[in-house]
Design a protein around this motif. Structure first.
Motif, short mmCIF file in Angstrom:
data_model
loop_
_atom_site.label_atom_id
_atom_site.label_comp_id
_atom_site.label_asym_id
_atom_site.label_seq_id
_atom_site.Cartn_x
_atom_site.Cartn_y
_atom_site.Cartn_z
N ASN A 1 0.85 13.95 -0.48
CA ASN A 1 0.80 12.85 0.50
C ASN A 1 -0.42 11.96 0.32
O ASN A 1 -0.73 11.16 1.19
N ILE B 1 2.71 1.20 1.96
CA ILE B 1 3.80 0.24 1.87
C ILE B 1 5.13 0.87 2.28
O ILE B 1 5.96 0.24 2.94
N ASN B 2 5.32 2.13 1.92
CA ASN B 2 6.58 2.82 2.24
C ASN B 2 6.55 3.50 3.61
O ASN B 2 7.51 4.19 3.98
N ASN B 3 5.43 3.32 4.33
CA ASN B 3 5.31 3.89 5.68
C ASN B 3 5.55 5.40 5.69
O ASN B 3 6.24 5.94 6.56
N TRP B 4 4.98 6.09 4.70
CA TRP B 4 5.18 7.54 4.63
C TRP B 4 4.31 8.25 5.66
O TRP B 4 3.31 7.72 6.14
N HIS C 1 1.67 7.57 9.83
CA HIS C 1 2.43 6.75 8.89
C HIS C 1 1.53 5.69 8.27
O HIS C 1 0.75 5.04 8.96
#
Length: 253
Positions: free
Chosen positions: A210, A51-54, A48
């Motif tokens: 990603n 900023i969006n913790n993808w 992860h």
């Protein structure tokens, strides 16, 4: 008398030097073991980021009744059809190119095919956030499909110090992304069909999904504390007292 005193002082000095040298040797961090401890840790394996913790390593797909999962496929269509899956480009690729998914129109259900069930042995299967599935079928299932992993490269530097009287070593290291076999197959495509975010004219490049840069080497750091005769890795803790509890669960380095 003076010679005896000198001899005693010499013996004491030698003993102190030996003890000091032994202590220093005992506190030397074994970098090979430290590298393994880092690479095996859950903190390192976790992908992860941003900023969006993808999740940069795993791609999510959903199976079950279409009325439950349509929005998770980014599809505005009411009825299940092949083009409905293009909002999730990897999911559509798994359906179209790999044959891992199958559609049923009566009722409208998306499920894993026989090939998909075999492949899913390497996937994480969940029915709700944070809860692993306990059934083979449910109206809503999420699968985390591994496309990449983090690969430890090497230790670049070790900084020593003390925190609240406890010796620590800050280990700086480098790592890269490494594709899984499935990820390698996916990335052989220059582009795949997509109606999802970031697509252009109905297509998207796998490298844009990603933001994985396979040619980049990343820098990170980890901290080890020396306690009870061994170095132990600190994982996700901000206070030394918390780390002491966690370190008891780790083997010394």
């Amino acid at each position: 008398m003076r010679q005896n005193a000198k001899r005693i002082c010499s013996i004491l000095l030698s003993a102190l030097c030996a003890i000091s040298g032994s202590a220093r040797a005992q506190q030397e961090l074994d970098q090979e073991k430290a590298a393994k401890a880092i690479a095996d840790s859950e903190t390192f394996k976790d992908c992860h980021a941003g900023i969006n913790n993808w999740d940069a390593c795993n791609w999510h797909i959903y199976t079950g009744q279409w009325s439950y999962i349509a929005e998770h496929w980014g599809s505005p269509t009411v009825h299940l059809e092949p083009d409905s899956l293009k909002g999730n480009p990897v999911g559509y690729w798994l359906y179209k190119q790999k044959g891992y998914l199958q559609l049923s129109t009566s009722p409208e259900i998306l499920t894993l095919s026989d090939k998909g069930r075999t492949a899913s042995k390497d996937w994480e299967h969940v029915t709700a956030p944070g809860r692993q599935a306990d059934r083979t079928q449910s109206p809503f299932e999420r699968w985390e499909v591994p496309l990449a992993t983090k690969k430890f490269v090497r230790i670049t530097d070790v900084l020593r110090g003390q925190q609240m009287g406890v010796p620590f070593a800050e280990v700086r290291y480098t790592w890269t992304y490494s594709l899984t076999p499935l990820g390698t197959e996916l990335f052989k495509n220059e582009r795949i069909p997509s109606t999802g975010r970031g697509s252009r004219d109905g297509w998207i490049a796998p490298s844009e999904l990603n933001n994985i840069d396979l040619n980049k080497t990343y820098d990170s750091k980890a901290k080890f504390f020396f306690q009870k005769g061994g170095w132990r890795l600190q994982e996700n803790c901000n206070q030394v007292d918390i780390c002491r509890v966690q370190r008891s669960l780790h083997s010394s380095v």
